[in-house]
Design a protein around this motif. Structure first.
Motif, mmCIF file in Angstrom:
data_model
loop_
_atom_site.group_PDB
_atom_site.id
_atom_site.type_symbol
_atom_site.label_atom_id
_atom_site.label_comp_id
_atom_site.label_asym_id
_atom_site.label_seq_id
_atom_site.Cartn_x
_atom_site.Cartn_y
_atom_site.Cartn_z
ATOM 1 N N SER A 1 0.890 -1.428 0.032
ATOM 2 C CA SER A 1 0.171 -0.091 0.172
ATOM 3 C C SER A 1 0.981 1.532 0.196
ATOM 4 O O SER A 1 0.828 2.549 -0.588
ATOM 5 C CB SER A 1 -1.208 0.110 1.685
ATOM 6 N N ARG B 1 0.962 3.615 -2.903
ATOM 7 C CA ARG B 1 0.820 4.957 -2.863
ATOM 8 C C ARG B 1 2.203 6.398 -3.221
ATOM 9 O O ARG B 1 1.558 7.095 -4.479
ATOM 10 C CB ARG B 1 0.464 5.814 -1.341
ATOM 11 N N ASP C 1 -1.144 8.861 16.101
ATOM 12 C CA ASP C 1 -2.032 8.554 15.974
ATOM 13 C C ASP C 1 -2.517 10.358 15.618
ATOM 14 O O ASP C 1 -4.136 10.401 16.120
ATOM 15 C CB ASP C 1 -3.512 8.259 16.943
ATOM 16 N N SER D 1 -0.944 7.316 5.497
ATOM 17 C CA SER D 1 -1.356 7.976 4.446
ATOM 18 C C SER D 1 -1.570 9.474 4.020
ATOM 19 O O SER D 1 -2.224 9.376 2.684
ATOM 20 C CB SER D 1 -3.328 8.139 5.038
ATOM 21 N N GLY E 1 -12.313 15.593 9.222
ATOM 22 C CA GLY E 1 -11.267 14.295 8.797
ATOM 23 C C GLY E 1 -10.165 14.258 9.212
ATOM 24 O O GLY E 1 -9.377 13.498 8.997
ATOM 25 N N ARG F 1 -6.932 14.874 11.803
ATOM 26 C CA ARG F 1 -6.737 14.705 13.879
ATOM 27 C C ARG F 1 -6.036 15.787 14.075
ATOM 28 O O ARG F 1 -4.407 15.702 13.093
ATOM 29 C CB ARG F 1 -6.609 12.984 13.971
ATOM 30 N N LYS G 1 -5.303 17.982 21.906
ATOM 31 C CA LYS G 1 -6.688 18.123 21.761
ATOM 32 C C LYS G 1 -6.420 19.463 22.790
ATOM 33 O O LYS G 1 -7.213 20.952 22.400
ATOM 34 C CB LYS G 1 -7.723 17.693 22.502
ATOM 35 N N HIS H 1 -6.729 2.131 17.543
ATOM 36 C CA HIS H 1 -5.197 2.334 17.223
ATOM 37 C C HIS H 1 -5.360 1.718 15.193
ATOM 38 O O HIS H 1 -4.703 2.228 14.404
ATOM 39 C CB HIS H 1 -3.697 1.564 17.063
ATOM 40 N N ARG I 1 -5.122 2.066 11.264
ATOM 41 C CA ARG I 1 -5.105 1.111 9.351
ATOM 42 C C ARG I 1 -5.779 0.404 8.624
ATOM 43 O O ARG I 1 -5.177 0.797 7.207
ATOM 44 C CB ARG I 1 -4.425 -0.258 10.234
ATOM 45 N N ARG J 1 -6.633 3.671 6.021
ATOM 46 C CA ARG J 1 -5.966 4.076 5.195
ATOM 47 C C ARG J 1 -6.195 3.074 3.692
ATOM 48 O O ARG J 1 -5.864 3.265 3.048
ATOM 49 C CB ARG J 1 -4.519 3.140 5.644
ATOM 50 N N GLN K 1 -9.273 4.247 1.597
ATOM 51 C CA GLN K 1 -7.960 5.409 1.232
ATOM 52 C C GLN K 1 -7.206 4.908 0.062
ATOM 53 O O GLN K 1 -7.573 4.869 -0.937
ATOM 54 C CB GLN K 1 -7.479 6.092 2.270
ATOM 55 N N ARG L 1 -14.568 6.195 5.464
ATOM 56 C CA ARG L 1 -13.199 6.612 5.756
ATOM 57 C C ARG L 1 -13.299 8.161 6.639
ATOM 58 O O ARG L 1 -12.491 7.810 8.147
ATOM 59 C CB ARG L 1 -11.892 7.034 5.143
ATOM 60 N N LEU M 1 -12.445 8.192 10.413
ATOM 61 C CA LEU M 1 -11.587 8.632 11.158
ATOM 62 C C LEU M 1 -12.837 9.457 12.130
ATOM 63 O O LEU M 1 -11.875 10.016 13.931
ATOM 64 C CB LEU M 1 -11.174 9.417 10.603
ATOM 65 N N GLN N 1 -12.423 8.339 15.897
ATOM 66 C CA GLN N 1 -10.985 8.001 16.605
ATOM 67 C C GLN N 1 -11.377 8.803 17.467
ATOM 68 O O GLN N 1 -10.329 9.008 18.396
ATOM 69 C CB GLN N 1 -10.185 7.633 15.641
ATOM 70 N N GLU N 2 -11.639 10.439 17.031
ATOM 71 C CA GLU N 2 -11.394 11.469 18.138
ATOM 72 C C GLU N 2 -12.171 11.682 18.991
ATOM 73 O O GLU N 2 -11.489 12.077 20.280
ATOM 74 C CB GLU N 2 -12.056 13.002 17.493
ATOM 75 N N ALA O 1 -8.960 10.419 20.581
ATOM 76 C CA ALA O 1 -7.737 11.376 21.176
ATOM 77 C C ALA O 1 -7.112 11.121 22.157
ATOM 78 O O ALA O 1 -6.102 11.738 22.619
ATOM 79 C CB ALA O 1 -8.046 12.235 19.989
#
Lengths: 442, 731
Positions: free
Chosen positions: A15, A19, A137, A160, A431, A433, A437, B514, B518, B521, B524, B553, B557, B560-561, B564
């Motif tokens: 991947s 890319r 992350d 990514s 989208g 991150r 925060k 986590h 993956r 990605r 994506q 996706r 994402l 996930q927040e 965080a």
């Protein structure tokens, strides 16, 4: 450009390689991609199928064997003061992209990550630039504005983003909205690094700040945390500026290098072997560039780049009112006067002690801020300036945007730099991150 | 005309010197043994016979020249000037007074000595002649060169020295021999005999009256080394250059606490400024073993035997170049016995050390745990030779007194004493800390019911001493307390049974989070390939598919927040006061994907309103739980609005969060119960349960827990106009 992708999982390696290959074809740069992955001890059909697919698309070698050879070279260098004959697998690339998790390799000892191999690759191979992937992350580093702040590699990002145009070809990439200002210009990074290595090799026992042509007046403005990064001795509160001037490339390697354990850097610093000098130059080049990016340019206090300079001193645009296009020239332009008014640039910035001689250290123009702040002429310009500028620089998009107090941003955040004026802005894209925060709430 | 006159020294002065300076038989004999050590002997044998004592060694012996130059010269300092013996040992003697001391033991002295490549030598001294003579120069030592049989020296050595004392001045019976034996066995540091740096020097005593005594002594020593419970080891090297002394303290398991433990500490000399500003000691090391004189010992040693052994040979001695200075630690002199002041400090019930720094403070009177001399066995090793050289003629140093049994009581000695006391005080301090920690742990382990049941047992035991009426009442009360506690503990158990799996699920969620990275990605990649394919074959449906992938996706994402703040160290650290509006905005953004269709407004929060000090993770969790609760309440509502309003009046600040859900369903004054764990205000039907967030009855309990930890309060208040429920966080 020769790019090495290291990932213990075959599907992930494919991947990442794809890319990068796609980016090279989309954005018109040459990329010869090689992959090191897990080739032996494959546990199941899924792993075997992933490897077969990978081998069908890219030249693939065994990552575990390559790392084992690398560690053997490191051990011989430190224990026996010999480098061994011939090249090792990691030699000869321009950039190595290493996944942060290499646990599937099952190398005896501690679990391996990009960070456990980045130091040895940097020290004992000829591949100059290292990128670690997926170590953090998040997409945008609000803390130090460098990417994954913990990585030993030159730069850490989520895999990514490896296909992003902004990473490879900065110019004309307005199609993407996520364009972090702190990202490096990857395409030119290996060339710059090789020049840095050469410069250090020629000056290994010379003063760092003298070789890099730091004006004398700025040394006292370098924060203690930055001084400590360069040398624990120079951080001694009793030490004066001359202590900083005394730090040589070799003493930095011996006392403060982060790529190798202390006992190894001490052994290599003392080695008389010619190859040891190359090791020192490679390690110091990488760490020094990181130091400049994070400690001196990052806070925009000692060094300041053009968009931040314009944000703080909009009068450098001349008498006309600032518009987003005019401001944007400070981001897009790579030639003098970098979006700054030509006359003002010539009068106040194109001066030896005010311009950082960025080649080969930084991939963007930068200026020494302390002499600008001390300049009476600049102060006069500020007093006489009668335009108002509501624009702020968005670090996540490398563009200027009007300040807004409503619920739609731009959003201010506070980075971790221990200096004043740490307020920065992001547009906070959906989208994407951002971390931590709490930087938005301080 | 000028002429030179010479002082004449009366020969009786030799007697005076010998007896006054070294006034004990064991010390006198010890000096001869030290001579053997300095001669690089491996064995020094002391043989008691009929009216004679022989001290025989297998050292390098003397020839006629060295005998005359050194042995015959009283007060010679060659050992002071010479750092090491030919065999590399640090020399122990200093002024050559040892030989004079022998007259304290016997009238006559006979020496036989053999040195490599030299004729053997025999010499006789009759001290009676010496003291009867008018002056020193007339004391005669008869000397002859003569072959010596090999068997005279230990280990069949061809070389060595044999000193025979004849015409003994005291009778050596079993008791006096034993006392002497004890003293000689202890002459060498026990840690050198047992430790890693053995020097290969044995002292053997052959006497018919004390056969087997040495074996018993050595066996006891072995057991001592097997049975210690705590060990203090210290070392100072280059102290005069400012180096710190290091102290390592080891505790064996089950001594003070369950686990074995080790502490390390470094200390700069002087420990206290009373004895100078700089270290007056350059080198020293010490090892102190501490015993528990109750309970079972290992290796089948009876506690009584250990106690007896330690009483005879215990305490902390001082060894100069590996030879004991008899004064310290011996019971002969009270000052020497308690040279560290351990007994004195115990007697005055000192509770806190005068030497330890403030950072080592522990609760309780830890100095009461200072070990008494009867349960310690230790050695402090110094080298007065070394110290004398290091001081280079200036200032105080560890200096041995002419009596050969103790050190000069100067600043250097006091610094040494303080250093050892620092170590013993550290032991007491850490021991108490272990005991306190263990008792805390034991208390944690012991349930309240068990504690109360113990109280009941005590009550039963003392029943006869309590008036019957009082006993009955007390018993009744304790029994009902036990019942109530049992019910409470059962309740806690029930909650823990749910909390533990929930906490595990939380941790698994973080790991899953986590992994989502993956997967996104790969998504994506897939959507990018679809788009390229769509372009190549001109298929618009593939573009739609790629869009769907991208949307999935994006949602992943965004999900996930939610996690965080738990993944970032800065977000978990409570180092500052955070802006309420920014925290609310970030949390709302994270909650949007799981609360679709809800309109949120945070604009009612002033920009300069700050939460009390706390972490982002905490405040974000607080708001997340309030919003989850609001979401569940709004599942059946047509409009789903959540509005944040903040404010400040005087020193009071608040944040009110209102929703358009179904309301509390109980009068406001009863709403406090919803903050109790497992209280659920909203009963959802099965259809809605799938859409609900949480639903364990823990959300608001967590809100209250976080708030109270950060000095804030939470309560339901009269709903704001247009809303069904308003929850207020106040601080």
């Amino acid at each position: 450009m020769k790019i090495l992708v290291c990932d213990d999982r075959g599907d992930d390696a494919l991947s990442v390689a794809q890319r990068i290959k796609q980016a090279s074809s989309d954005y018109g740069f040459d990329a010869e991609v090689t992959v090191f992955s897990k080739k032996n001890e494959l546990k199941n059909d899924e792993e075997k199928a992933a490897l077969a697919k990978l081998e069908a698309s890219f030249p693939t070698s065994d990552l575990k064997g390559a790392i084992t050879d690398l560690f053997a070279r490191e051990e011989a260098a430190v224990e026996s003061n010999t480098l061994g004959e011939g090249a090792i697998a990691f030699d000869g690339f321009d950039i190595a992209v290493i996944d942060s998790n290499l646990a599937y390799l099952h190398i005896t000892g501690a679990r391996h990550t990009a960070d456990t191999v980045a130091g040895p690759i940097r020290s004992f191979s000829t591949t100059p630039y290292l990128v670690s992937t997926n170590g953090a992350d998040f997409d945008f580093d609000l803390q130090y504005l460098v990417g994954d702040p913990k990585t030993v590699a030159d730069f850490g990002i989520p895999a990514s983003h490896l296909g992003s145009q902004w990473l490879w070809k900065r110019t004309s990439s307005k199609l993407e909205s996520f364009r972090p200002w702190y990202w490096p210009d990857l395409l030119n990074a290996p060339k710059r690094r090789r020049e840095q290595i050469k410069l250090i090799g020629d000056n290994i026992d010379n003063s760092i700040v003298k070789t890099l042509d730091f004006p004398k007046g700025v040394l006292s403005s370098i924060p203690r945390s930055a001084v400590a990064w360069l040398s624990p001795d120079a951080d001694d509160p009793r030490a004066d500026e001359s202590a900083l001037s005394k730090v040589t490339f070799r003493t930095f390697f011996r006392n403060a290098c982060r790529s190798l354990p202390r006992n190894e850097s001490e052994a290599l610093a003392d080695s008389k072997a010619a190859w040891a000098k190359d090791v020192i130059a490679r390690v110091v080049a990488a760490e020094l560039e990181h130091w400049l990016r994070r400690e001196l340019l990052g806070p925009q206090e000692v060094l300041v780049d053009s968009p931040h300079l314009i944000s703080r001193m909009p009068f450098l645009l001349g008498s006309v009112a600032p518009t987003s296009d005019r401001l944007q020239a400070s981001v897009e332009s790579s030639d003098p006067p970098y979006g700054i008014d030509k006359g003002l640039y010539a009068a106040h910035l194109a001066i030896d002690d005010r311009q950082f001689k960025n080649e080969p250290w930084l991939d963007r123009p930068a200026f020494w801020r302390p002499p600008l702040m001390d300049s009476g002429a600049i102060a006069k310009l500020a007093l006489e300036y009668n335009q108002s500028s509501d624009f702020v620089f968005l670090e996540d998009q490398s563009r200027f945007e009007k300040r807004n107090t409503g619920e739609s941003g731009p959003w201010e955040f506070v980075s971790k730099f221990d200096s004043a004026g740490t307020l920065r802005y992001v547009g906070q894209l959906e989208g994407v991150r951002y971390a931590p925060k709490s930087s938005f709430s301080v | 005309m000028k002429k030179t006159l010479w002082f004449k020294v009366d020969a009786s002065l030799i007697k005076e010197l010998g007896e006054r300076l070294i006034g004990r038989a064991d010390i006198a004999l010890g000096e001869l043994i030290k001579n053997s050590f300095d001669a690089d002997a491996t064995t020094c044998r002391v043989v008691f016979g009929d009216d004679r004592i022989e001290v025989i060694d297998d050292g390098h012996g003397m020839d006629a020249d060295s005998f005359e130059q050194f042995w015959m010269r009283v007060g010679t300092t060659h050992k002071l000037q010479k750092r090491e013996s030919p065999g590399g040992r640090t020399m122990t003697g200093s002024k050559g007074l040892g030989r004079l001391a022998t007259q304290f033991l016997a009238d006559r002295l006979e020496i036989t000595t053999a040195r490599r490549r030299h004729p053997s030598l025999r010499a006789w001294v009759d001290w009676r002649d010496a003291t009867n003579s008018s002056d020193l120069t007339s004391v005669g030592v008869k000397i002859e060169e003569k072959e010596v049989p090999n068997s005279d020296f230990p280990n069949n050595s061809n070389y060595g020295t044999k000193v025979t004392l004849l015409g003994l001045k005291q009778t050596w019976d079993t008791q006096t021999l034993e006392t002497l034996g004890n003293s000689l066995w202890q002459l060498r540091s026990p840690f050198r005999q047992k430790g890693t740096d053995q020097e290969g020097f044995d002292i053997e005593i052959a006497a018919s009256g004390i056969q087997g005594a040495e074996e018993a002594f050595n066996k006891g020593l072995e057991r001592v080394f097997d049975n210690w419970r705590a060990r203090i080891r210290g070392r100072l090297s280059d102290g005069r250059s400012g180096a710190k002394a290091s102290i390592t303290l080891e505790f064996k398991a089950d001594y003070g606490a369950d686990d074995a433990e080790e502490f390390k500490e470094r200390v700069t000399l002087p420990v206290r400024p009373d004895w100078g500003e700089e270290s007056l000691i350059d080198r020293c090391r010490f090892e102190i073993l501490i015993f528990n004189l109750s309970g079972r010992q290992t290796a089948g040693l009876h506690v009584g035997e250990l106690r007896e052994y330690l009483q005879s040979y215990g305490n902390i001695g001082v060894y100069d170049n590996g030879f004991r200075l008899p004064y310290y630690g011996a019971s002969v002199d009270p000052g020497g016995y308690d040279w560290l002041g351990l007994a004195a400090d115990q007697a005055r019930r000192l509770s806190v050390s005068e030497l330890l720094p403030e950072r080592l403070r522990v609760d309780g009177r830890y100095m009461l745990d200072l070990p008494a001399q009867g349960r310690v066995f230790g050695a402090v090793e110094i080298s007065t030779q070394w110290e004398r050289r290091e001081v280079r003629g200036k200032g105080e140093y560890l200096e041995i007194l002419s009596g050969r049994d103790r050190l000069h009581d100067n600043g250097a000695f006091r610094q040494l004493r303080d250093l050892i006391r620092y170590a013993t005080d550290l032991y007491a301090n850490r021991y108490r800390q272990r005991v306190l920690r263990q008792s805390e742990e034991d208390r944690d382990r012991e349930s309240s019911v068990d504690t109360q049941k113990r109280a009941l047992t005590v009550l039963e035991r003392n029943k006869d001493e309590i008036p019957t009426r009082v006993y009955r009442e007390l018993k009744k009360d304790v029994e009902s307390a036990i019942k109530a506690t049992e019910a409470h503990e059962e309740d806690l158990d029930r909650r823990a049974a749910i909390l533990a799996p929930l906490a595990s699920a939380g941790m698994a969620a973080l790991a899953l989070n986590h992994e989502i990275g993956r997967e996104t990605r790969l998504l994506q990649d897939a959507s990018a390939r679809l788009r390229r394919l769509a372009r190549r074959i001109g298929e618009p449906e593939l573009v739609e598919l790629a869009d769907q992938f991208e949307a999935i996706r994006g949602r992943m994402l965004a999900l996930q927040e939610l996690f965080a703040p738990l993944l970032d160290e800065s977000d978990k650290a409570a180092i500052s006061r955070l802006k309420v509006r920014a925290v609310a905005r970030q949390t709302v953004d994270a909650m949007r994907p799981v609360t679709p269709g809800v309109s949120y407004s945070t604009s009612g929060i002033p920009d300069d309103l700050y939460f009390p000090q706390g972490s982002f993770a905490e405040w974000s969790a607080l708001i997340q739980n309030i919003l989850s609760n609001a979401w569940n309440a709004m599942l059946q509502s047509e409009t789903r609005n959540v509005v944040f309003v903040g404010g400040q009046r005087g020193r009071k600040s608040w944040l009110r969060i209102s929703d358009t859900g179904r309301g509390l369903g109980v009068p406001l004054e009863e709403a406090a119960k919803f903050f109790q764990p497992f209280e659920r205000g909203i009963e959802l039907d099965d259809k809605l349960r799938a859409a609900a967030l949480g639903g364990q009855g823990l959300g608001l309990a967590i809100v209250r827990m976080i708030a109270s930890r950060r000095n804030a309060s939470v309560r339901f208040v009269e709903p704001e106009e247009g809303f069904a429920t308003t929850l207020e966080v106040g601080w």
